[in-house]
Scaffold this active site. Sequence first.
Site, PDB file in Angstrom:
ATOM      1  CG  ASP A 239      -0.602   6.451  -6.768  1.00 50.46           C
ATOM      2  OD1 ASP A 239      -1.322   6.086  -7.578  1.00 50.46           O
ATOM      3  OD2 ASP A 239      -0.938   6.870  -5.463  1.00 50.46           O
ATOM      4  CG  HIS A 240      -2.317   9.818  -9.054  1.00 52.01           C
ATOM      5  ND1 HIS A 240      -3.147  10.008  -9.890  1.00 52.01           N
ATOM      6  CD2 HIS A 240      -2.472   9.102  -8.053  1.00 52.01           C
ATOM      7  CE1 HIS A 240      -4.316   9.360  -9.274  1.00 52.01           C
ATOM      8  NE2 HIS A 240      -3.747   8.939  -8.270  1.00 52.01           N
TER       9      HIS A 240
ATOM     10  CD  GLU B  42      -7.436   8.634 -13.907  1.00 47.95           C
ATOM     11  OE1 GLU B  42      -6.275   8.219 -12.969  1.00 47.95           O
ATOM     12  OE2 GLU B  42      -8.261   9.223 -13.233  1.00 47.95           O
TER      13      GLU B  42
ATOM     14  N   GLY C 203      -8.786   5.405  -5.761  1.00 44.34           N
ATOM     15  CA  GLY C 203      -9.741   5.960  -4.842  1.00 44.34           C
ATOM     16  C   GLY C 203     -10.685   4.717  -4.065  1.00 44.34           C
TER      17      GLY C 203
ATOM     18  CB  ILE D 185      -6.232   0.670  -0.428  1.00 46.93           C
ATOM     19  CG1 ILE D 185      -7.248   0.049  -1.149  1.00 46.93           C
ATOM     20  CG2 ILE D 185      -6.542   0.879   1.015  1.00 46.93           C
ATOM     21  CD1 ILE D 185      -7.704  -1.377  -0.717  1.00 46.93           C
TER      22      ILE D 185
ATOM     23  CB  SER E 248      -7.817   7.035   2.560  1.00 48.13           C
ATOM     24  OG  SER E 248      -7.721   8.213   1.403  1.00 48.13           O
TER      25      SER E 248
HETATM   26  P1  13P Z   1      -7.950   6.285  -1.496  1.00 49.76           P
HETATM   27  O1  13P Z   1      -7.814   7.759  -1.140  1.00 49.76           O
HETATM   28  O2  13P Z   1      -9.553   5.810  -1.541  1.00 49.76           O
HETATM   29  O3  13P Z   1      -7.050   5.603  -0.643  1.00 49.76           O
HETATM   30  O4  13P Z   1      -7.253   6.091  -2.838  1.00 49.76           O
HETATM   31  C1  13P Z   1      -5.741   6.067  -3.103  1.00 49.76           C
HETATM   32  C2  13P Z   1      -5.387   5.861  -4.347  1.00 49.76           C
HETATM   33  O5  13P Z   1      -6.078   6.001  -5.292  1.00 49.76           O
HETATM   34  C3  13P Z   1      -4.006   6.220  -4.815  1.00 49.76           C
HETATM   35  O6  13P Z   1      -3.805   6.399  -6.085  1.00 49.76           O
HETATM   36  O1  G3H Z   2      -3.793   9.094  -4.968  1.00 49.48           O
HETATM   37  C1  G3H Z   2      -3.382   9.655  -3.960  1.00 49.48           C
HETATM   38  C2  G3H Z   2      -2.600   8.767  -3.043  1.00 49.48           C
HETATM   39  O2  G3H Z   2      -3.381   8.404  -1.788  1.00 49.48           O
HETATM   40  C3  G3H Z   2      -1.300   9.490  -2.458  1.00 49.48           C
HETATM   41  O3  G3H Z   2      -1.612  10.580  -1.757  1.00 49.48           O
HETATM   42  O4  G3H Z   2      -0.428  12.470  -3.006  1.00 49.48           O
HETATM   43  O5  G3H Z   2      -1.070  12.827  -0.474  1.00 49.48           O
HETATM   44  O6  G3H Z   2       0.793  10.878  -1.283  1.00 49.48           O
HETATM   45  P1  G3H Z   2      -0.546  11.691  -1.411  1.00 49.48           P
HETATM   46 ZN    ZN Z   3      -4.897   7.436  -6.903  1.00 46.72          ZN
END
Ligand code: 13P
Ligand code: G3H
Ligand code: ZN
Length: 333
Positions: free
Chosen positions: A96-97, A148, A236, A279, A281
Amino acid sequence: MAVSYKDLGLVNTKELFKKAYDGKYAIPAYNFNNMEQMQAIVQACVETNSPVILQVSAGARKYANGTLLRYMAQGAVEYAKELNKGKGIPIVLHLDHGDTFEQCKDCIDFGFSSVMIDGSHHSYEENIALTKKVVEYAHAHGVTVEGELGVLAGVEDEVSSEHSTYTKPEEVEDFVKRTGVDSLAISIGTSHGATKFKPAQCTRNADGVLIPPPLRFDILAEIEKKIPGFPIVLHGSSSVPVDKVKMINQYGGKMEDAVGIPEEQLRKAAASAVCKINIDSDGRLAMTAAIREVFTKTPGEFDPRKYLGPARDALKELYKLKNENVLGSANKA
Ligand code: 13P
Ligand code: G3H
Ligand code: ZN
């Protein structure tokens, strides 16, 4: 020595996104940092018979150790089979990211089946160059790549067309063609965290609950027109359930003005070109609410299993409901 995800029983996103696009649902992408989160995700997805994307962020790798998380994901494949009478469910292990080529390469070499290269903070041309480099390496290993375009708002940012952080539909076709990405994360009004909008951007309903402005479905529709059949990703996308926030505050927490994306909007998105919904959060809120309840009701408790267990159960129930009622991924494994 490099390891291929194929030898770990994982799958990439190609086939899953094709089915999700045609079937008008989205694959859940849930973040995990520890054993309880991983267990809850796998249990929820097995019980709803849903495919799943297990997401690991740079923060997760730093917190838990990347090696441990990868072995946990490998274990998740076997765990799902054990829970599901030997059958298992399709599991993707996704970075992720990712923010550098080296980070993506590391993950690919270590058995990830999918990576995100988030070049959204670079200039358009730099984003293309970086993304293309990752795609070339990933595709040579059968790994799928998420790029992205457009910047998700932080809480501080004013998401408005004036500031134009939304994805520009006129760029998507060129970006996809020149980079070769397999899916594209876009910005249409979602953002990370539990406070996605300032109160001033929202209205309040009769119960005083903040109602956020709607997502920009018009932008999504324009994007779909430019790249028909192409899988779109929404980051998000937590809904920030009012009952979880209330529970956290009731048991000694302090979360003010938390507001997320209404579930009916995510359902609508999942029925469109959106094939992956991120998802994290909401899971954090569910776990925190459950743990706070245990600590408030039984202040003498000090066995981690007695508070992490209920947190895991709460997370599982939340994700089952997401799969069934929001993403539409239940019974699609
Ligand atoms: P939330 O913070 O809305 O759960 O998004 C998570 C997310 O985009 C992880 O890459
Ligand atoms: O995109 C963000 C995700 O919620 C991951 O969050 O970088 O705090 O692990 P984190
Ligand atoms: Zn994200």
